[in-house]
Scaffold this active site. Structure first.
Site, mmCIF file in Angstrom:
data_model
loop_
_atom_site.group_PDB
_atom_site.id
_atom_site.type_symbol
_atom_site.label_atom_id
_atom_site.label_comp_id
_atom_site.label_asym_id
_atom_site.label_seq_id
_atom_site.Cartn_x
_atom_site.Cartn_y
_atom_site.Cartn_z
ATOM 1 N N LEU A 20 0.828 -1.213 0.000
ATOM 2 C CA LEU A 20 0.000 0.000 0.000
ATOM 3 C C LEU A 20 0.865 1.266 0.000
ATOM 4 C CD1 LEU A 20 -2.995 1.023 0.280
ATOM 5 C CD2 LEU A 20 -2.461 1.322 2.678
ATOM 6 N N ASP A 181 -11.940 4.589 4.074
ATOM 7 C CA ASP A 181 -12.705 3.767 3.134
ATOM 8 C C ASP A 181 -12.388 4.422 1.800
ATOM 9 O OD1 ASP A 181 -14.603 2.837 1.311
ATOM 10 O OD2 ASP A 181 -15.950 2.271 2.942
ATOM 11 N N HIS A 182 -11.484 3.823 1.034
ATOM 12 C CA HIS A 182 -10.953 4.579 -0.102
ATOM 13 C C HIS A 182 -12.023 4.892 -1.147
ATOM 14 C CE1 HIS A 182 -10.314 0.479 -1.609
ATOM 15 N NE2 HIS A 182 -10.473 1.005 -2.796
ATOM 16 N N GLU A 220 -15.509 -6.911 -10.089
ATOM 17 C CA GLU A 220 -14.079 -7.004 -10.396
ATOM 18 C C GLU A 220 -13.866 -8.142 -11.378
ATOM 19 O OE1 GLU A 220 -11.194 -7.263 -7.087
ATOM 20 O OE2 GLU A 220 -12.957 -6.945 -5.861
ATOM 21 N N HIS A 244 -17.585 -0.424 1.672
ATOM 22 C CA HIS A 244 -17.771 0.371 0.446
ATOM 23 C C HIS A 244 -19.227 0.415 -0.027
ATOM 24 C CE1 HIS A 244 -13.524 -0.096 0.603
ATOM 25 N NE2 HIS A 244 -13.488 -1.276 0.048
#
Ligand code: NAP
Length: 501
Positions: A20, A181-182, A220, A244
């Site tokens: 990361l 929480d990207h 995905e 998410h």
């Protein structure tokens, strides 16, 4: 709190040799530096392996070159000169003292006003220990601000999240904790609020009188890759839905905040979580569908079933796909289903939101095989970013037939710029003290309690149909039936692509 526009801070990255840090954090910091958004700063990287400062700086440089803004790296040497490395096992009490000493030296050398950011980019089992040590060994005794930035997952269920929260709260107040929480850093997720609250044509329609259902898809194409060990204990429900997916639903469903402040926005989001209808034991199959990918062909290559992936139990009961129907029991949303679905090894990589409006009261254009299509507002989150509005207009030529048309706004096309990476925005927010796009403990707790009801049932009942969807498909048939029984269907994500409009 006033947000400092050009922050000054010592940034301590725990897990500085990891994936990361390398792929996201260093390039994001560099982009901020290059854009002149940082005032004075220094970075201390922490991890176990032995590295000199120079070796660490070289790694940072390589990471920026590979993953950062590649146009010009002219000032890279100045940037990396502010990076220091401290070899340290976070479970070893003695090395925190040396880390504290280094921090003080850097603080005074760079004039950092005693401001510290502790970014935990490592496995969550260490979060509690690190926070407790930071407090005990006085690294959090600072004259400026101190903030803790932590990665997901925040616990494994409500109980473990509570334990973790208690540990980190020994050293940091809720206001000082920035839970990443990207998805909340993504341009088009942040755009949900603007689309809703800045457009007179949407907000009046944004309720159960005009919206028939909302669909949120995050698919995905990748499989579990090398994360089998982690994923076996997590599954799609914990890995994607608890954070998410529910976060996107809360932004879509929240009431307009009275002001755009962190507290007001968070409190409206929390109210959505509180209104989320809990799923009782006997109702899980009625509202939720789980899937696990089978082998298949993707990009003309054979790919294995989940059960044949590395570090995965050949009899695994772990779900790699979830579809669900959420009901929000409040005045605005009573009766409107929010359908969510997320999975691995699906046909396309895509995160999209489809808002389907109700049919007009009388279809003047109805003929046996032709009718008007419902209006859709599609928000494209990734990989493409934009908005498409599906309307009906007159078909050119003779007659009055209606034909579907699409009004399209592609974010990147208009601005001519790449929107900043989610991590760049979130790092900057944490540095300037804006916690709006981070998750508050109340949101975490409520979303775990919603998800825990489902995961308990799934863990205790082996799913005989697994594997139940082929790699390269859009998930199990049962997910289609979930909508069919309500008279709806999933809008095909590839056909509503912004690029196909
Ligand atoms: P990773 O590649 O496995 O890196 C882990 C880091 O922790 C390494 O720098 C490792 O370095 C260090 N470390 C491990 N044990 C340590 C110890 N006892 N003391 C000190 N350092 C130690 O993990 P990652 O993929 O970067 O993920 C980090 C966190 O981010 C996780 O919480 C993950 O869930 C989350 N996350 C990652 C991504 C991603 O894209 N990678 C995306 C979203 C969330 P040494 O071996 O040198 O000690």
């Amino acid at each position: 709190m006033a947000h400092t526009e050009k922050p000054t801070a010592l940034i301590m990255i725990f897990g500085a040799t990891g994936d990361l840090a390398n792929r996201k954090l260093f390039p994001s910091l560099y982009n901020l530096f290059k854009k002149g958004k940082l005032d004075k700063f220094a970075v201390v990287g922490v991890a176990r392996r032995a590295l000199s400062n120079e070796e660490f700086q070289l790694k940072v440089k390589e990471s920026v070159k590979e993953n950062g803004d590649t146009e010009t790296n002219a000032d890279i040497d100045e940037f990396v000169s502010k990076f220091y490395y401290h070899s340290h096992d976070v479970t070893d009490s003695s090395s925190y003292l040396a880390l504290g000493k280094l921090s003080e030296e850097l603080d005074s050398h760079y004039g950092l006003n005693g401001n510290r950011i502790f970014y935990l980019a490592m496995a969550p089992e260490f979060f509690g220990t690190i926070a407790e040590h930071l407090k005990k060994d006085k690294l959090t005794d600072v004259s400026g601000f101190k903030r803790l930035v932590i990665e997901k997952p925040f616990g494994h269920d409500l109980e473990s999240a509570k334990v973790l929260n208690k540990q980190i709260r020994t050293a940091f107040t809720e206001d000082e904790i920035y839970r990443i929480d990207h998805y909340l850093g993504k341009e088009m997720v942040q755009n949900i609020e603007v689309i809703r609250f800045a457009n007179a044509m949407f907000e009046p329609l944004w309720n159960n009188r005009y919206i028939s259902n909302i669909q949120v898809t995050s698919s995905e194409t990748l499989g579990v890759e090398e994360r089998g060990r982690y994923y076996e204990k997590s599954g799609a429900l914990r890995d994607m839905v608890q954070n998410h997916m529910l976060q996107m639903v809360s932004l879509l469903a929240m009431e307009p905040p009275i002001k755009l402040t962190t507290d007001e926005i968070r409190s409206e989001k929390v109210r959505v979580f509180r209104a989320l209808r809990p799923i009782k034991d006997g109702e899980v199959n009625e509202y939720f569908v789980r899937g696990q990918y089978d082998k298949g062909i993707m990009n003309e290559k054979d790919v294995p079933a989940y059960r044949n992936e590395e570090m995965v139990d050949p009899e695994s009961n772990t779900e790699t796909y979830v579809a669900g129907k959420l009901m929000i029991d409040n005045f605005r949303w009573a009766g409107v289903p929010f359908y969510i679905r997320t999975g691995k090894r699906m046909k396309a990589k895509s995160t999209k939101i489809v808002i389907q409006f109700k049919d007009i009261p009388m279809d003047l254009y109805y003929q046996p095989e032709k009718t008007v299509n419902p209006n859709l507002l599609v928000i494209h989150i990734q990989p493409e970013e934009g908005i498409t509005l599906h309307l009906n207009a007159k078909k050119s030529g003779q007659g009055t037939d209606a034909t579907p048309v699409k009004l399209n706004y592609a974010n990147k096309g208009i601005d001519g710029l790449n929107t900043p990476e989610a991590y760049e925005k979130l790092l900057f927010d944490s540095l300037r003290g804006d916690a709006t796009n981070f998750t508050h403990w109340d949101e975490v707790a409520l979303s775990w309690s919603f998800v825990d009801n489902i995961s308990e049932v799934w863990e205790n009942t082996k799913e005989a149909s697994f594997p139940n969807y082929a790699s390269g498909s859009m998930g199990p048939d049962a997910a289609d039936k979930l909508l069919e029984k309500d008279g709806f269907f999933w809008w095909p994500i590839t056909e509503i692509d912004v690029e196909n409009c």
